[in-house]
Design a protein around this motif. Structure first.
Motif, short mmCIF file in Angstrom:
data_model
loop_
_atom_site.label_atom_id
_atom_site.label_comp_id
_atom_site.label_asym_id
_atom_site.label_seq_id
_atom_site.Cartn_x
_atom_site.Cartn_y
_atom_site.Cartn_z
N GLU A 5 22.61 26.47 -0.47
CA GLU A 5 21.90 25.94 -1.64
C GLU A 5 22.23 24.47 -1.86
N ALA A 6 23.48 24.10 -1.66
CA ALA A 6 23.88 22.70 -1.81
C ALA A 6 23.19 21.83 -0.77
N ALA A 7 23.09 22.32 0.45
CA ALA A 7 22.42 21.56 1.51
C ALA A 7 20.97 21.32 1.14
N SER A 11 19.28 17.75 0.28
CA SER A 11 18.42 17.41 1.42
C SER A 11 19.23 16.97 2.64
N VAL A 12 20.30 17.72 2.89
CA VAL A 12 21.12 17.48 4.08
C VAL A 12 21.32 18.82 4.80
N SER A 13 21.91 18.76 5.97
CA SER A 13 22.13 19.97 6.75
C SER A 13 23.33 20.77 6.24
N TYR A 14 23.34 22.02 6.61
CA TYR A 14 24.48 22.90 6.33
C TYR A 14 25.75 22.28 6.91
N GLU A 15 25.64 21.75 8.11
CA GLU A 15 26.79 21.14 8.79
C GLU A 15 27.33 19.94 8.02
N GLN A 16 26.43 19.17 7.40
CA GLN A 16 26.88 18.01 6.62
C GLN A 16 27.68 18.46 5.41
N GLN A 33 38.21 37.24 1.18
CA GLN A 33 39.26 37.38 2.18
C GLN A 33 38.95 36.54 3.42
N ARG A 34 40.01 36.23 4.18
CA ARG A 34 39.91 35.50 5.45
C ARG A 34 39.10 34.21 5.34
N GLY A 35 39.45 33.39 4.38
CA GLY A 35 38.72 32.14 4.21
C GLY A 35 37.53 32.28 3.31
N GLY A 36 36.94 33.44 3.29
CA GLY A 36 35.88 33.77 2.36
C GLY A 36 34.66 32.87 2.42
N LYS A 37 33.96 32.88 1.34
CA LYS A 37 32.73 32.12 1.20
C LYS A 37 33.02 30.90 0.33
N ARG A 38 32.47 29.78 0.73
CA ARG A 38 32.67 28.54 -0.02
C ARG A 38 31.64 28.45 -1.13
N LEU A 39 32.11 28.19 -2.36
CA LEU A 39 31.23 28.03 -3.51
C LEU A 39 31.40 26.62 -4.07
N ILE A 40 30.30 26.08 -4.57
CA ILE A 40 30.27 24.70 -5.05
C ILE A 40 29.79 24.71 -6.49
#
Length: 62
Positions: A5-7, A11-16, A33-40
């Protein structure tokens, strides 16, 4: 918001977003767990983008 959603919002890529997330001042955290999901955090992300844009404008005027 999620990285995807942030990407889209910026208007940038997921990788950015993944690269930006490595910056110490990037407004995100991981859940799960294990690094999990990143939230912004939406408002903090918008402020972070604004700050980045202002810094870039300052560089162009030098």
């Amino acid at each position: 918001m999620t990285v995807e959603e942030a990407a889209e919002a910026a208007s940038v890529s997921y990788e950015q977003i993944q690269k930006w997330a490595k910056d110490i001042d990037f407004p995100c955290f991981k859940v799960g767990q294990r690094g999990g999901k990143r939230l912004i955090h939406v408002e903090a992300f918008n402020n972070w983008l604004k700050k980045r844009a202002e810094l870039r404008l300052g560089e162009e005027h030098r």
